[in-house]
Scaffold this active site. Structure first.
Site, PDB file in Angstrom:
ATOM      1  N   GLU A 271       0.845  -1.195   0.000  1.00  0.00           N
ATOM      2  CA  GLU A 271       0.000   0.000   0.000  1.00  0.00           C
ATOM      3  C   GLU A 271       0.880   1.244   0.000  1.00  0.00           C
ATOM      4  O   GLU A 271       1.693   1.429   0.914  1.00  0.00           O
ATOM      5  CB  GLU A 271      -0.914  -0.042   1.233  1.00  0.00           C
ATOM      6  CG  GLU A 271      -1.887  -1.221   1.165  1.00  0.00           C
ATOM      7  CD  GLU A 271      -2.382  -1.688   2.536  1.00  0.00           C
ATOM      8  OE1 GLU A 271      -2.148  -0.990   3.544  1.00  0.00           O
ATOM      9  OE2 GLU A 271      -2.991  -2.778   2.596  1.00  0.00           O
TER      10      GLU A 271
ATOM     11  N   GLU B 297      -4.524  -6.745   2.664  1.00  0.00           N
ATOM     12  CA  GLU B 297      -3.291  -7.404   3.094  1.00  0.00           C
ATOM     13  C   GLU B 297      -3.270  -8.886   2.732  1.00  0.00           C
ATOM     14  O   GLU B 297      -2.216  -9.423   2.373  1.00  0.00           O
ATOM     15  CB  GLU B 297      -3.087  -7.214   4.597  1.00  0.00           C
ATOM     16  CG  GLU B 297      -2.758  -5.770   5.013  1.00  0.00           C
ATOM     17  CD  GLU B 297      -3.970  -4.845   5.009  1.00  0.00           C
ATOM     18  OE1 GLU B 297      -5.113  -5.338   4.936  1.00  0.00           O
ATOM     19  OE2 GLU B 297      -3.769  -3.607   5.067  1.00  0.00           O
TER      20      GLU B 297
ATOM     21  N   GLN C 261       1.860  -1.997   5.693  1.00  0.00           N
ATOM     22  CA  GLN C 261       2.146  -0.592   6.016  1.00  0.00           C
ATOM     23  C   GLN C 261       2.484  -0.414   7.499  1.00  0.00           C
ATOM     24  O   GLN C 261       3.382   0.337   7.847  1.00  0.00           O
ATOM     25  CB  GLN C 261       0.955   0.263   5.621  1.00  0.00           C
ATOM     26  CG  GLN C 261       1.292   1.713   5.524  1.00  0.00           C
ATOM     27  CD  GLN C 261       0.247   2.465   4.727  1.00  0.00           C
ATOM     28  OE1 GLN C 261      -0.858   2.678   5.205  1.00  0.00           O
ATOM     29  NE2 GLN C 261       0.591   2.851   3.518  1.00  0.00           N
ATOM     30  N   PHE C 262       1.759  -1.132   8.354  1.00  0.00           N
ATOM     31  CA  PHE C 262       2.082  -1.233   9.779  1.00  0.00           C
ATOM     32  C   PHE C 262       1.828  -2.678  10.179  1.00  0.00           C
ATOM     33  O   PHE C 262       0.904  -3.307   9.650  1.00  0.00           O
ATOM     34  CB  PHE C 262       1.206  -0.296  10.620  1.00  0.00           C
ATOM     35  CG  PHE C 262       1.565   1.160  10.471  1.00  0.00           C
ATOM     36  CD1 PHE C 262       2.514   1.745  11.309  1.00  0.00           C
ATOM     37  CD2 PHE C 262       0.980   1.929   9.488  1.00  0.00           C
ATOM     38  CE1 PHE C 262       2.862   3.082  11.151  1.00  0.00           C
ATOM     39  CE2 PHE C 262       1.330   3.269   9.329  1.00  0.00           C
ATOM     40  CZ  PHE C 262       2.264   3.843  10.166  1.00  0.00           C
TER      41      PHE C 262
ATOM     42  N   HIS D 188      -0.729   0.798  15.927  1.00  0.00           N
ATOM     43  CA  HIS D 188       0.511   1.184  15.253  1.00  0.00           C
ATOM     44  C   HIS D 188       1.741   1.005  16.147  1.00  0.00           C
ATOM     45  O   HIS D 188       2.813   1.503  15.827  1.00  0.00           O
ATOM     46  CB  HIS D 188       0.448   2.649  14.799  1.00  0.00           C
ATOM     47  CG  HIS D 188      -0.521   2.903  13.688  1.00  0.00           C
ATOM     48  ND1 HIS D 188      -1.876   2.741  13.837  1.00  0.00           N
ATOM     49  CD2 HIS D 188      -0.343   3.298  12.405  1.00  0.00           C
ATOM     50  CE1 HIS D 188      -2.484   3.054  12.698  1.00  0.00           C
ATOM     51  NE2 HIS D 188      -1.566   3.382  11.819  1.00  0.00           N
TER      52      HIS D 188
END
Lengths: 363, 324
Positions: free
Chosen positions: B29, B60, B82-83, B129
């Site tokens: 992403e 994902e 992304q995280f 996160h």
């Protein structure tokens, strides 16, 4: 502000052979006599092997087994319509398709008696092992198709097979979406066999057809009579041709019926009526195809008798070999954890082998 | 030599590997045009275009599932979550397929791919996160889990991960992304091997990821008033774990502290202590201590520094173990 129609969509259904075995000559695919016979023989082999395996399971000689009787026309023609160099990414209910891809009868018996060794296709290294988690194999086909393109194989496509239940999975959505966005040469062939174990098709989705879901992803979609071998062949062939020409992915919904149980652990009488099953018996794909071949004068009772005798003898031989016992390497799972040696795995292998020896000593 | 941070080290490595090996691609992403939200993939789209620097749909499972197909098909995908907090959407593809394909096919197919993901706390981020869930991935047979701790080891480990024949979860401690720079000289790192970053006699100190830097600082703090000789081990690979390096060290020092950013239970620290119990118990002169987060949901950032292991906690754990 006007309310405008910004798009209209339609869904087609393809059917070539009717239930009496009469073909629509305008739609006839370009298949030689040899190909037609090969397809018929493959479907018959699938049916007979399925029956024998079910029998072996009922006698306690095989483990839990998914059964595919009734769906032969929904998967066998698809293999005829692609090439050996294409990727085949299957689910678990397409025995005949796997046999056509070079799977051996012996391996089919091995796999369903608990040996991973049965997953190895000795003939074709572009056939992935069976996939049990519904829909999870669909993205793999997208990646394989993309990889072929990037590596310069302009002519390779990927075919993946799954059931109507799988269309509810997130991976179905993600795979069709990725395939559309990446313009991957992949064919999604849905075996809509009406039931996901006990759950009927209409509980999976409110969509009238599964084929129409293609529209939302901007890819080709078509429904075919999944008990019509010629229609399934034609739909897959056209999808493969389009994919090879760079025209992207296709979703094909083959409407068929699972004549038997989901697996041998299932009792379908709990959730569907005998009448419903009987109504599908009249549409049997093998009977229908045989009627067509007989009408065309390329099949007769003598050939049928000879075919059944040959298949029975092949299956007998495989079962005999299988029941003579298979030599297995007990510690093979340690060989395939990683592609590089790892001490912690080797330490555990040593412990496993030592324990086995102790078990043997002490019973 | 110019000093670089971890993001630059990773980025340089990706540029280098993609230039030399046309089968390597990146996908995830915002990894293409945007160069990744942390800029780890910066400039790759400009060089290799959309074919090899793919801005994927936000999915994902689809990213990993597609990458599995690519890997079986002969490519070497380096995908980005992304995280790490978004990676749970791909867990079934990891456990169900990436980790199993080699075994399922008896070696006929393998899945050489890398899943990069920033992880860990201490950057004042939103919910999801800041976690350290290396145990999730490490608890899956057939998956390798690698965690660099510095600009020096990040590049070579990423290269090794891309060259590895198996799926590698490559967890990047985002607190260390830009917090310090190093002059990076080429050095070989092997997946599955821990690094003894400092040799010593009195106590074995094991850590990884962002905690490594805090551990080194804690050791400096102790050294300001106490003379001692610690042996410091950077784990680098969580799985398959380099038990031998840890066990040999503990046999020598007789004392050990493990520092883990993740919550206390069922993590690598527990595994390390179990390995010491199996193989070096009789050499111990003190109980093995662990410094960890607590078994609570990772708090939002107003509280997170209270919950993450602090340098003070590390100092106290080392002193207590030395003095036992």
């Amino acid at each position: 502000m006007p309310l405008d129609t910004i798009g209209t969509f339609s869904v087609s259904r393809l059917s070539i052979l009717d239930e009496t075995g009469k073909a629509d000559t305008d739609l006839m695919p370009d298949l030689s006599e040899d190909q037609l016979i090969y397809l018929y023989e493959s479907m018959t082999l699938s049916r007979m092997m399925d029956a024998r395996m079910l029998n072996l399971q009922r006698q306690g000689r095989l483990g839990t087994l998914p059964v595919c009787t009734g769906q032969e026309a929904a998967f066998c023609p698809a293999i005829l319509a692609i090439r050996d160099t294409d990727w085949f990414v299957g689910s678990y209910r397409e025995l005949g398709a796997r046999l056509m891809r070079g799977e051996t009868l012996m391996n089919a018996l091995l796999l369903f008696n608990g040996y991973e060794e049965g997953n190895v296709n000795p003939e074709n290294d572009r056939t992935l092992p069976i996939s049990i988690v519904l829909g999870s194999q669909l993205p793999h086909a997208v990646g394989l198709a993309y990889a072929s393109r990037l590596k310069g194989e302009k002519d390779t496509v990927a075919l993946t097979v799954f059931g109507d239940g799988s269309t509810s999975e997130g991976d179905f959505h993600e795979a069709l979406n990725f395939a559309g966005v990446l313009d991957a040469p992949v064919i999604f062939l849905c075996q809509n066999n009406q039931f996901a174990i006990s759950t009927p098709r209409e509980f999976q989705t409110r969509s009238e057809t599964i084929a129409q879901k293609a529209i939302a992803y901007g890819i080709h979609g078509i429904q075919v009579d999944g008990n019509d071998a010629l229609a399934v062949y034609q739909a897959v062939k056209e999808a493969a041709d389009r994919a090879r020409q760079g025209e992207g992915p296709t979703l094909i919904e083959a409407v068929t019926f699972r004549m038997a149980m989901h697996t041998t652990a299932d009792d379908p009488s709990r959730y569907r009526s005998d009448d419903l099953v009987a109504s599908w018996e009249k549409k049997d794909p093998i009977t229908r195809f045989r009627k067509y071949l007989t009408k065309e004068g390329i099949w007769d009772d003598d050939r049928q008798t000879a075919l059944e005798a040959r298949i029975k003898s092949d299956i007998d031989a495989a079962v005999k070999e299988f029941e003579q016992g298979v030599e297995i390497k007990p510690d093979a799972p340690f060989d395939h954890v990683f592609g590089t040696p790892a001490q912690i795995i080797e330490d555990q292998r040593a412990r496993f082998l030592a324990e086995l020896e102790k078990e043997a000593d002490h019973g | 030599m110019a000093k670089i941070n971890m993001v630059q080290a990773l980025n340089t490595t990706l540029h280098d590997v993609m230039e030399k090996d046309s089968s390597v691609l990146i996908m995830g992403e915002d990894v293409g045009v945007n160069g990744g939200v942390f800029r780890v993939t910066d400039g790759l789209y400009e060089k290799y275009g959309r074919e090899r620097a793919i801005d994927s749909p936000i999915a994902e499972s689809g990213i990993l599932g597609t990458a599995i197909g690519m890997a079986i098909g002969g490519l070497k995908p380096v995908i980005e979550m992304q995280f790490s907090g978004f990676s749970y959407e791909m867990m079934h593809q990891l456990e169900g397929n990436a980790s199993r394909m080699r075994n399922r096919s008896r070696g006929q197919f393998s899945v050489p791919l890398v899943v990069r993901m920033p992880y860990g706390g201490g950057v004042r981020a939103l919910e999801h996160h800041s976690e350290s869930k290396e145990a999730f991935y490490a608890h899956t047979a057939g998956v390798k889990v690698v965690i660099p701790s510095s600009p020096t080891n990040a590049g070579p480990l990423l290269r090794a991960a891309i060259e590895d024949p198996d799926p590698v979860i490559f967890m990047e401690p985002k607190r260390s992304y830009r917090s310090f720079k190093e002059s990076v000289s080429p050095k070989d790192y092997t997946i599955g091997r821990a690094e003894i970053v400092r040799s010593g006699e009195d106590i074995t100190i094991v850590s990884w990821g962002a905690m490594m830097r805090d551990t080194l600082k804690a050791v400096e703090m102790i050294e300001s008033d106490t003379e001692f000789s610690p042996e410091i081990i950077d784990l680098l690979t969580i799985s398959p774990m380099d038990a031998a390096t840890i066990v040999e060290s503990v046999k020598k020092t007789g004392r050990c502290v493990v520092i883990q950013e993740a919550q206390q239970s069922f993590g690598p620290a527990s595994e390390i202590i179990a390995l010491i119990n199996d193989q070096a118990l009789m050499y111990l002169e003190a109980p093995v201590k662990r410094v960890t987060m607590y078994d609570v949901v990772m708090p939002l950032f107003a509280r997170e520094m209270m919950y993450l292991p602090s340098k003070g906690q590390i100092v106290r754990a080392i002193r207590e173990t030395l003095e036992f």
